[in-house]
Design an enzyme around this catalytic site. Structure first.
Site, PDB file in Angstrom:
ATOM      1  N   ARG A  47      31.730  -0.025  -9.919  1.00 47.46           N
ATOM      2  CA  ARG A  47      32.690   0.749 -10.135  1.00 47.46           C
ATOM      3  C   ARG A  47      33.087   1.960  -9.374  1.00 47.46           C
ATOM      4  O   ARG A  47      34.242   1.919  -9.553  1.00 47.46           O
ATOM      5  CB  ARG A  47      32.251   1.568 -11.743  1.00 47.46           C
ATOM      6  CG  ARG A  47      31.196   2.575 -11.596  1.00 47.46           C
ATOM      7  CD  ARG A  47      30.211   2.411 -12.796  1.00 47.46           C
ATOM      8  NE  ARG A  47      29.140   1.293 -12.808  1.00 47.46           N
ATOM      9  CZ  ARG A  47      29.024   0.686 -13.886  1.00 47.46           C
ATOM     10  NH1 ARG A  47      29.344   1.004 -14.930  1.00 47.46           N
ATOM     11  NH2 ARG A  47      28.079  -0.362 -13.676  1.00 47.46           N
ATOM     12  N   THR A  48      32.374   2.492  -8.488  1.00 45.70           N
ATOM     13  CA  THR A  48      32.976   3.755  -7.862  1.00 45.70           C
ATOM     14  C   THR A  48      34.058   3.155  -6.818  1.00 45.70           C
ATOM     15  O   THR A  48      35.222   3.837  -6.748  1.00 45.70           O
ATOM     16  CB  THR A  48      31.791   4.218  -7.043  1.00 45.70           C
ATOM     17  OG1 THR A  48      30.903   4.651  -7.958  1.00 45.70           O
ATOM     18  CG2 THR A  48      32.150   5.491  -6.235  1.00 45.70           C
TER      19      THR A  48
ATOM     20  N   LYS B  87      26.904  -5.877  13.537  1.00 47.93           N
ATOM     21  CA  LYS B  87      26.591  -6.367  15.193  1.00 47.93           C
ATOM     22  C   LYS B  87      26.082  -5.000  15.734  1.00 47.93           C
ATOM     23  O   LYS B  87      25.872  -5.323  17.056  1.00 47.93           O
ATOM     24  CB  LYS B  87      27.922  -6.586  15.713  1.00 47.93           C
ATOM     25  CG  LYS B  87      28.783  -7.647  15.214  1.00 47.93           C
ATOM     26  CD  LYS B  87      29.829  -8.111  15.853  1.00 47.93           C
ATOM     27  CE  LYS B  87      30.739  -9.171  15.114  1.00 47.93           C
ATOM     28  NZ  LYS B  87      32.227  -9.228  15.461  1.00 47.93           N
TER      29      LYS B  87
ATOM     30  N   ARG C 156      30.567   5.619   1.179  1.00 51.64           N
ATOM     31  CA  ARG C 156      29.234   5.857   0.701  1.00 51.64           C
ATOM     32  C   ARG C 156      28.374   5.082   1.717  1.00 51.64           C
ATOM     33  O   ARG C 156      28.657   4.097   2.444  1.00 51.64           O
ATOM     34  CB  ARG C 156      29.409   4.706  -0.549  1.00 51.64           C
ATOM     35  CG  ARG C 156      27.953   4.464  -1.162  1.00 51.64           C
ATOM     36  CD  ARG C 156      28.065   3.639  -2.437  1.00 51.64           C
ATOM     37  NE  ARG C 156      28.170   4.481  -3.446  1.00 51.64           N
ATOM     38  CZ  ARG C 156      28.142   4.302  -4.833  1.00 51.64           C
ATOM     39  NH1 ARG C 156      27.672   3.079  -5.254  1.00 51.64           N
ATOM     40  NH2 ARG C 156      28.335   5.233  -5.785  1.00 51.64           N
TER      41      ARG C 156
ATOM     42  N   HIS D  69      27.012  13.046  -4.868  1.00 52.71           N
ATOM     43  CA  HIS D  69      27.883  12.072  -5.173  1.00 52.71           C
ATOM     44  C   HIS D  69      28.999  12.848  -6.467  1.00 52.71           C
ATOM     45  O   HIS D  69      28.837  12.932  -7.406  1.00 52.71           O
ATOM     46  CB  HIS D  69      27.166  11.115  -6.408  1.00 52.71           C
ATOM     47  CG  HIS D  69      27.867   9.837  -6.472  1.00 52.71           C
ATOM     48  ND1 HIS D  69      29.395   9.776  -6.581  1.00 52.71           N
ATOM     49  CD2 HIS D  69      27.763   8.583  -7.353  1.00 52.71           C
ATOM     50  CE1 HIS D  69      29.809   8.295  -6.719  1.00 52.71           C
ATOM     51  NE2 HIS D  69      28.672   7.918  -7.457  1.00 52.71           N
TER      52      HIS D  69
HETATM   53  C1  NCD Z   1      25.435   5.740  -9.299  1.00 50.93           C
HETATM   54  C2  NCD Z   1      24.998   5.851  -7.616  1.00 50.93           C
HETATM   55  O1  NCD Z   1      25.395   4.798  -7.112  1.00 50.93           O
HETATM   56  O2  NCD Z   1      24.606   6.945  -7.461  1.00 50.93           O
HETATM   57  N1  NCD Z   1      26.239   4.802  -9.556  1.00 50.93           N
HETATM   58  C3  NCD Z   1      27.551   5.129  -9.553  1.00 50.93           C
HETATM   59  O3  NCD Z   1      28.157   5.565  -8.631  1.00 50.93           O
HETATM   60  N2  NCD Z   1      28.279   4.807 -10.986  1.00 50.93           N
HETATM   61  C4  NCD Z   1      23.916   5.811  -9.936  1.00 50.93           C
HETATM   62  C5  NCD Z   1      23.318   4.616  -9.762  1.00 50.93           C
HETATM   63  O4  NCD Z   1      23.414   4.107  -8.861  1.00 50.93           O
HETATM   64  O5  NCD Z   1      22.207   4.532 -10.512  1.00 50.93           O
END
Ligand code: NCD
Length: 320
Positions: free
Chosen positions: A58-59, A86, A108, A136
């Site tokens: 989703r992100t 690599k 990320r 986050h």
């Molecule tokens: C979260 C994350 O990646 O920190 N998910 C997200 O971004 N929707 C929480 C999770 O992975 O549980």
């Protein structure tokens, strides 16, 4: 509008008025996203690169849609196929991308602090899409928008954050944001999943759901982050669900109109009952996803404005 930040690395760097600015602008994007033609030119001509060194559904989708709806050229760098595999370091990769003149870099990374480090090496605006257990920020902002829409305010609420607090950057960013906005925060979970020293941050800590949920306005559930555990944190998932899994009975201790949240992905039957998660009278989990796109549009729009202003000043400086 107040938004001074050059990057969005964490909620810890934002002041309450900047948080409010993001939420207010995001409201206009919620409206835009409900139209048939979802188009703005806030990022027209700009290049956005998404670099996800950890899995995401989703992100990443949300940042991609957000950029496209604002008119940016969006590239998803597939890290699995990149030179990172690599042996190229994060900084080398960043410098290579920097030479292609991106304007926004969404990152990320599994290591806490990696995104901050990267931001020091590039000329564009960097957005943290999750770094290890650290922060986050867009998740906390989208949660805040979801809460504000459901409750009519983002102050003076009792918010219970439940489950695997120790491994969660979502919990950390929410804790900081909700604290800055003067809410009462309760953390509920087994002591093995509670980071040490949290009580010093001004929140109440419980290891009993019934006590912790009493009179809560908001119940925020977290995923058991098994990928960050190296053994024995919980006796069994069945036992965990029994003690800490949210079901209708435990929710009965919270306020009658309490809302249920979860950042996703969910482990149904582990931290939350599947039926409750789908109950549109209590659960705002789908709203969180919807608010995610709007909040990310707002964040990128605000950062792009600051970037343009900075480049404008630099250009003027050169001409003088
Ligand atoms: C979260 C994350 O990646 O920190 N998910 C997200 O971004 N929707 C929480 C999770 O992975 O549980």
């Amino acid at each position: 509008m107040t938004f001074r930040a050059r990057h969005l690395l964490g909620i810890e760097h934002l002041a309450p008025d900047e948080i409010r600015t993001v939420l207010d602008l995001a409201e206009s994007y919620v409206e835009l996203n409900q139209r048939t033609v979802k188009r703005s030119d806030a990022l027209a001509g700009m290049t956005q690169i998404n670099m996800f060194f950890e899995n995401s559904t989703r992100t990443q989708a949300s940042f991609e849609l957000a950029g496209k709806r604002l008119g940016a050229d969006v590239m998803n760098m597939s890290v699995a196929h990149s030179s990172v595999k690599k042996g190229e370091t994060l900084i080398d990769t960043a410098l290579t991308l920097n030479a292609m003149h991106p304007d926004l870099l969404v990152v990320r990374h599994p290591a806490s602090g990696a995104v901050d480090l990267l931001a020091q090496k590039v000329n564009c605006a960097v957005l943290n899409a999750g770094d290890g257990r650290h922060e986050h920020p867009t998740q906390a902002l989208l949660d805040a928008l979801t809460i504000r829409r459901a409750k009519g305010r983002i102050q003076r609420l009792t918010v219970a954050i439940c489950g695997d607090i120790a491994h969660s950057r979502v919990a950390r960013s929410n804790l900081i944001l909700l604290g800055k906005m003067e809410n009462r925060i309760r953390l509920i979970g087994p002591p093995t999943l509670m980071p040490s020293g949290v009580a010093d941050l001004g929140c109440e800590v419980y290891d009993d759901m019934r006590e912790g949920l009493l009179d809560a306005d908001v119940v925020m559930m977290l995923r058991l982050q098994k990928e960050r555990m190296d053994g024995g944190f919980i006796p069994s998932e069945r036992e965990y669900y029994h003690r800490f899994g949210l079901d209708a009975e435990k929710l009965g201790f919270a306020k009658e109109d309490a809302i249920v949240m979860h950042p996703g992905p969910m482990n149904r039957g582990v931290e939350i009952d599947g039926e409750l998660a789908d109950d549109i009278n209590r659960s705002v989990i789908q709203d969180q996803v919807e608010m995610g796109v709007a909040v990310r549009m707002a964040c990128m729009d605000l950062l792009a404005r600051n970037l343009r202003a900075e480049r404008g000043r630099q250009a003027a400086g050169v001409m003088v």
